[in-house]
Motif scaffolding. Structure first.
Motif, PDB file in Angstrom:
ATOM      1  N   SER A  39      37.260  12.710  42.252  1.00  0.00           N
ATOM      2  CA  SER A  39      36.364  13.104  43.345  1.00  0.00           C
ATOM      3  C   SER A  39      35.473  11.929  43.706  1.00  0.00           C
ATOM      4  O   SER A  39      35.026  11.183  42.828  1.00  0.00           O
ATOM      5  N   ALA A  40      35.231  11.754  44.994  1.00  0.00           N
ATOM      6  CA  ALA A  40      34.425  10.637  45.485  1.00  0.00           C
ATOM      7  C   ALA A  40      33.040  10.682  44.852  1.00  0.00           C
ATOM      8  O   ALA A  40      32.372  11.710  44.865  1.00  0.00           O
ATOM      9  N   GLY A  41      32.623   9.556  44.274  1.00  0.00           N
ATOM     10  CA  GLY A  41      31.313   9.477  43.650  1.00  0.00           C
ATOM     11  C   GLY A  41      31.163  10.413  42.468  1.00  0.00           C
ATOM     12  O   GLY A  41      30.055  10.694  42.041  1.00  0.00           O
ATOM     13  N   PRO A 101      20.371   6.983  45.016  1.00  0.00           N
ATOM     14  CA  PRO A 101      20.096   5.538  45.108  1.00  0.00           C
ATOM     15  C   PRO A 101      21.305   4.632  44.930  1.00  0.00           C
ATOM     16  O   PRO A 101      21.401   3.594  45.592  1.00  0.00           O
ATOM     17  N   ASP A 102      22.267   5.002  44.053  1.00  0.00           N
ATOM     18  CA  ASP A 102      23.411   4.114  43.830  1.00  0.00           C
ATOM     19  C   ASP A 102      24.374   4.091  45.006  1.00  0.00           C
ATOM     20  O   ASP A 102      25.214   3.196  45.106  1.00  0.00           O
ATOM     21  N   LYS A 103      24.264   5.062  45.921  1.00  0.00           N
ATOM     22  CA  LYS A 103      25.118   5.086  47.119  1.00  0.00           C
ATOM     23  C   LYS A 103      24.298   4.751  48.360  1.00  0.00           C
ATOM     24  O   LYS A 103      24.742   3.993  49.215  1.00  0.00           O
ATOM     25  N   GLY A 104      23.139   5.396  48.510  1.00  0.00           N
ATOM     26  CA  GLY A 104      22.184   4.997  49.532  1.00  0.00           C
ATOM     27  C   GLY A 104      22.418   5.485  50.950  1.00  0.00           C
ATOM     28  O   GLY A 104      21.800   4.977  51.885  1.00  0.00           O
ATOM     29  N   TRP A 105      23.267   6.487  51.151  1.00  0.00           N
ATOM     30  CA  TRP A 105      23.473   7.011  52.503  1.00  0.00           C
ATOM     31  C   TRP A 105      22.479   8.144  52.741  1.00  0.00           C
ATOM     32  O   TRP A 105      22.843   9.312  52.859  1.00  0.00           O
ATOM     33  N   ALA A 106      21.218   7.771  52.790  1.00  0.00           N
ATOM     34  CA  ALA A 106      20.148   8.776  52.816  1.00  0.00           C
ATOM     35  C   ALA A 106      20.168   9.655  54.070  1.00  0.00           C
ATOM     36  O   ALA A 106      19.583  10.743  54.078  1.00  0.00           O
ATOM     37  N   ASP A 107      20.836   9.215  55.120  1.00  0.00           N
ATOM     38  CA  ASP A 107      20.874  10.029  56.346  1.00  0.00           C
ATOM     39  C   ASP A 107      21.806  11.240  56.227  1.00  0.00           C
ATOM     40  O   ASP A 107      21.807  12.116  57.059  1.00  0.00           O
ATOM     41  N   ARG A 108      22.619  11.256  55.181  1.00  0.00           N
ATOM     42  CA  ARG A 108      23.549  12.364  54.921  1.00  0.00           C
ATOM     43  C   ARG A 108      24.499  12.635  56.098  1.00  0.00           C
ATOM     44  O   ARG A 108      24.918  13.760  56.338  1.00  0.00           O
ATOM     45  N   SER A 109      24.837  11.589  56.809  1.00  0.00           N
ATOM     46  CA  SER A 109      25.701  11.742  57.981  1.00  0.00           C
ATOM     47  C   SER A 109      27.172  11.855  57.574  1.00  0.00           C
ATOM     48  O   SER A 109      27.656  11.076  56.750  1.00  0.00           O
ATOM     49  N   THR A 110      27.872  12.792  58.179  1.00  0.00           N
ATOM     50  CA  THR A 110      29.314  12.897  57.933  1.00  0.00           C
ATOM     51  C   THR A 110      30.081  11.788  58.657  1.00  0.00           C
ATOM     52  O   THR A 110      31.259  11.570  58.371  1.00  0.00           O
ATOM     53  N   ASP A 111      29.422  11.084  59.588  1.00  0.00           N
ATOM     54  CA  ASP A 111      30.084  10.005  60.315  1.00  0.00           C
ATOM     55  C   ASP A 111      30.453   8.834  59.414  1.00  0.00           C
ATOM     56  O   ASP A 111      31.300   8.022  59.768  1.00  0.00           O
ATOM     57  N   ARG A 112      29.820   8.723  58.251  1.00  0.00           N
ATOM     58  CA  ARG A 112      30.108   7.620  57.336  1.00  0.00           C
ATOM     59  C   ARG A 112      31.434   7.817  56.599  1.00  0.00           C
ATOM     60  O   ARG A 112      31.959   6.878  56.007  1.00  0.00           O
ATOM     61  N   PRO A 114      35.329   8.283  56.175  1.00  0.00           N
ATOM     62  CA  PRO A 114      36.556   8.053  56.953  1.00  0.00           C
ATOM     63  C   PRO A 114      37.404   9.314  57.085  1.00  0.00           C
ATOM     64  O   PRO A 114      38.088   9.507  58.082  1.00  0.00           O
ATOM     65  N   VAL A 115      37.394  10.148  56.066  1.00  0.00           N
ATOM     66  CA  VAL A 115      38.028  11.467  56.078  1.00  0.00           C
ATOM     67  C   VAL A 115      37.128  12.392  55.258  1.00  0.00           C
ATOM     68  O   VAL A 115      36.321  11.920  54.456  1.00  0.00           O
ATOM     69  N   PRO A 116      37.220  13.705  55.421  1.00  0.00           N
ATOM     70  CA  PRO A 116      36.377  14.618  54.635  1.00  0.00           C
ATOM     71  C   PRO A 116      36.863  14.715  53.191  1.00  0.00           C
ATOM     72  O   PRO A 116      37.708  15.549  52.852  1.00  0.00           O
ATOM     73  N   TYR A 117      36.320  13.857  52.339  1.00  0.00           N
ATOM     74  CA  TYR A 117      36.776  13.793  50.950  1.00  0.00           C
ATOM     75  C   TYR A 117      36.553  15.090  50.194  1.00  0.00           C
ATOM     76  O   TYR A 117      37.230  15.351  49.201  1.00  0.00           O
TER      77      TYR A 117
END
Length: 200
Positions: A39-41, A101-112, A114-117
């Motif tokens: 699973s991702a992350g 913090p280790d990933k840092g995509w604080a906006d929680r956007s699904t646009d980041r 590439p596919v819905p993991y």
């Protein structure tokens, strides 16, 4: 059983022996193997609904099939399965994990993504259950819950909105089955679907 043999024997089974329940230790192995999926992350944003009792299984078929019945030929055999497992994906678990913090995509956007993991990873878990079933001498079938039946399914089992069923698995001992007409298409050979070095 050798892994290559497990892969070769894996097929969608649509008819089951209703008098042979899935042994409890086999069910536990199915679930233990499911949570070993990647699973991702290492988000592990899945949830599994296990339906063993005749009442729960009947409630599933009534809630999830068109017109609440599902008596078509292929579903008649499917309804004999002594076990149904519904794998669910939870997108919010992934968005929260990747805001750490280790990933840092604080906006929680699904646009980041590439596919819905969350769907991909839950699909991996479902496949591990299917392969485990083969290894244990059982069969299984993965199938979808029609979109127009999702709300009745959720209501019947109290599934939280955050959890999205990616499909369902019937599991049990095989009974005499009809081969799917789709199999007449034949398996596409490796050299037809693999590109090496570049696509063209």
């Amino acid at each position: 059983m050798e892994f290559a043999e497990v892969v070769r024997r894996r097929r969608m089974v649509r008819n089951y022996d209703p008098d042979r329940p899935v042994p409890p230790e086999v069910l536990e192995r199915l679930l233990e193997h499911a949570v070993r999926a990647p699973s991702a992350g290492f988000s592990q944003g899945w949830g599994f609904l296990v339906l063993e009792s005749p009442e729960d299984r009947e409630r599933f078929w009534v809630a999830s099939t068109p017109e609440g019945g599902g008596m078509q030929r292929w579903l008649t055999g499917m309804r004999r399965a002594p076990l149904i497992v519904v794998p669910h994906a939870n997108r919010s678990v992934y968005l929260e994990r990747y805001a750490e913090p280790d990933k840092g995509w604080a906006d929680r956007s699904t646009d980041r993504w590439p596919v819905p993991y969350w769907f991909v990873d839950t699909g991996f878990a479902a496949l591990l259950m299917m392969l485990t079933a083969v290894d244990e001498g059982l069969g299984s079938c993965f199938f979808g819950i029609p979109p127009q039946r999702l709300e009745s399914y959720r209501e019947a089992f109290g599934v939280p909105e955050a959890y999205h069923p990616i499909g369902a698995l019937t599991v049990g001992y095989r009974a005499a089955d009809h081969r799917s007409p789709s199999l007449r298409r034949g398996r596409r050979p490796v050299d037809e679907v693999v590109r090496r070095g570049r696509w063209s």
